[in-house]
Write a protein that holds these residues in place. Structure first.
Motif, PDB file in Angstrom:
ATOM      1  N   SER A  76      -4.098  29.778  34.133  1.00 42.79           N
ATOM      2  CA  SER A  76      -3.572  29.667  35.503  1.00 42.79           C
ATOM      3  C   SER A  76      -2.075  29.927  35.511  1.00 42.79           C
ATOM      4  O   SER A  76      -1.380  29.676  34.526  1.00 42.79           O
ATOM      5  CB  SER A  76      -3.854  28.267  36.063  1.00 42.79           C
ATOM      6  N   ASN A 136       8.217  16.636  36.082  1.00 44.67           N
ATOM      7  CA  ASN A 136       7.599  17.744  35.353  1.00 44.67           C
ATOM      8  C   ASN A 136       8.666  18.574  34.643  1.00 44.67           C
ATOM      9  O   ASN A 136       9.441  19.272  35.287  1.00 44.67           O
ATOM     10  CB  ASN A 136       6.809  18.615  36.345  1.00 44.67           C
ATOM     11  N   SER A 138       7.815  20.902  32.453  1.00 39.79           N
ATOM     12  CA  SER A 138       7.048  21.842  31.616  1.00 39.79           C
ATOM     13  C   SER A 138       6.231  22.888  32.372  1.00 39.79           C
ATOM     14  O   SER A 138       5.218  23.354  31.879  1.00 39.79           O
ATOM     15  CB  SER A 138       6.110  21.029  30.720  1.00 39.79           C
TER      16      SER A 138
END
Ligand SMILES: O=C1NC(=O)NC(C(=O)O)N1
Length: 321
Positions: A76, A136, A138
């Motif tokens: 994805s 987040n 990453s």
């Protein structure tokens, strides 16, 4: 009955399972489905300061067994499509943790330190009960944006700025690491921040490439087909990252495990590796929210067969030779 309950960052969860940020959690209808499911909590899609359309489609593809060796998963490259942080702040403001019996995790992915400061400050000032931030570090899929989690100095500087603003216990979402020196360096940074209560390991394995044999074409459109890998094929990398940080983090800090959980079996292994809670991404995208009742049942039956009454009894107890 065995006890699957856990506590993350001081907040009780009725069971160890919830969604991975990004899976089934961009809009309120999806979040409601998670509230109605067997998940013990829920986390919102990583928010940026402004809403984002994200990358061109197709940008997600399941990889059935056989398409690639290693058996199944997903690729994805969503590109942080989200409603903008204010949407999730408003959702958090009206979220009644007592009524739902589930805490709400909020994922934030600022595209700059300035954006992260503005978002974190807004959440801190809202004084939200039962709301836990997972920052987040990453996302591998925003063209031109390297993953903060792979720049240890930048991660340290970011935490030095954000941790004092958050005050409450919070966590960070880490990319997979593949070098013992990196486990050591990242754990040393994490251990500097008292209110950094957990790390979530792992985000997708960045910049994989899935190619269809018949069409000879990449499976997704963004970045010439390069995208984050998830699902069964990343389980063993996920287990290593969970256990590496479980062994290295200061007492009281926790690891949330994510990566390759398709059944109670992988959940059991994540807990054995040291996970205090389990996030599910690819399998939730493929199966939908009923996945939570299924994996809960499967984990309970494994525990009963092995004679464990609670997840505490075997957390982190992986044996070595
Ligand atoms: O942190 C992220 N990890 C992923 O694998 N994909 C998403 C995204 O692309 O939005 N973000």
């Amino acid at each position: 009955m065995v006890d699957l309950s856990t506590v993350i960052a001081g907040v009780p969860l009725s069971n160890v399972f919830f969604n991975a940020a990004g899976a089934w959690c961009q809009r309120e209808d999806e979040l409601q489905a998670l509230l109605d499911s067997g998940a013990g909590s829920l986390i919102t899609k990583s928010a940026t300061y402004e809403a984002r359309e994200g990358n061109p489609t197709p940008r997600y593809a399941p990889l059935a067994d056989g398409v690639i060796s290693g058996g199944g998963g997903s690729i994805s490259s969503i590109g942080l499509a989200n409603e903008g942080y204010k949407y999730y702040l408003n959702y958090a403001r009206q979220f009644d943790v007592t009524r739902h019996g589930k805490p709400l995790f909020i994922s934030l992915s600022g595209l700059s330190l300035a954006d992260s400061v503005k978002m974190v400050t807004a959440f801190a000032q809202a004084e939200l009960s039962g709301c836990i931030l997972e920052i987040n570090f990453s996302c591998p899929n925003v063209p031109g944006k390297p993953q903060l989690g792979y720049d240890m100095n930048a991660m340290d500087t970011t935490l030095a700025t954000l941790a004092p603003l958050i005050e409450k216990p919070f966590g960070i979402k880490l990319p997979p690491y593949f070098d013992m020196a990196h486990f050591d360096q990242v754990a040393a940074v994490v251990n500097k921040y008292d209110n950094l209560a957990f790390v979530t390991c792992i985000n997708s394995v960045g910049n994989g490439l899935a190619i269809d044999l018949d069409t000879e074409r990449a499976m997704i459109k963004p970045k010439n087909g390069f995208g984050g890998l998830g699902g069964r094929m990343i389980l063993n990398t996920a287990l290593a990252n969970v256990n590496a940080f479980y062994r290295r983090l200061a007492p009281g800090k926790q690891v949330i495990g994510v990566g390759g959980v398709v059944s109670g079996k992988e959940a059991f292994l994540h807990i054995l590796a040291g996970a205090s809670a389990i996030q599910i991404g690819t399998q939730l995208m493929e199966e939908g929210p009923p996945v939570f009742d299924r994996v809960k049942r499967e984990l309970e039956s494994i525990m009963e067969k092995k004679g464990y009454n609670s997840v505490e009894e075997f957390r982190g107890k992986v044996k070595t030779l």
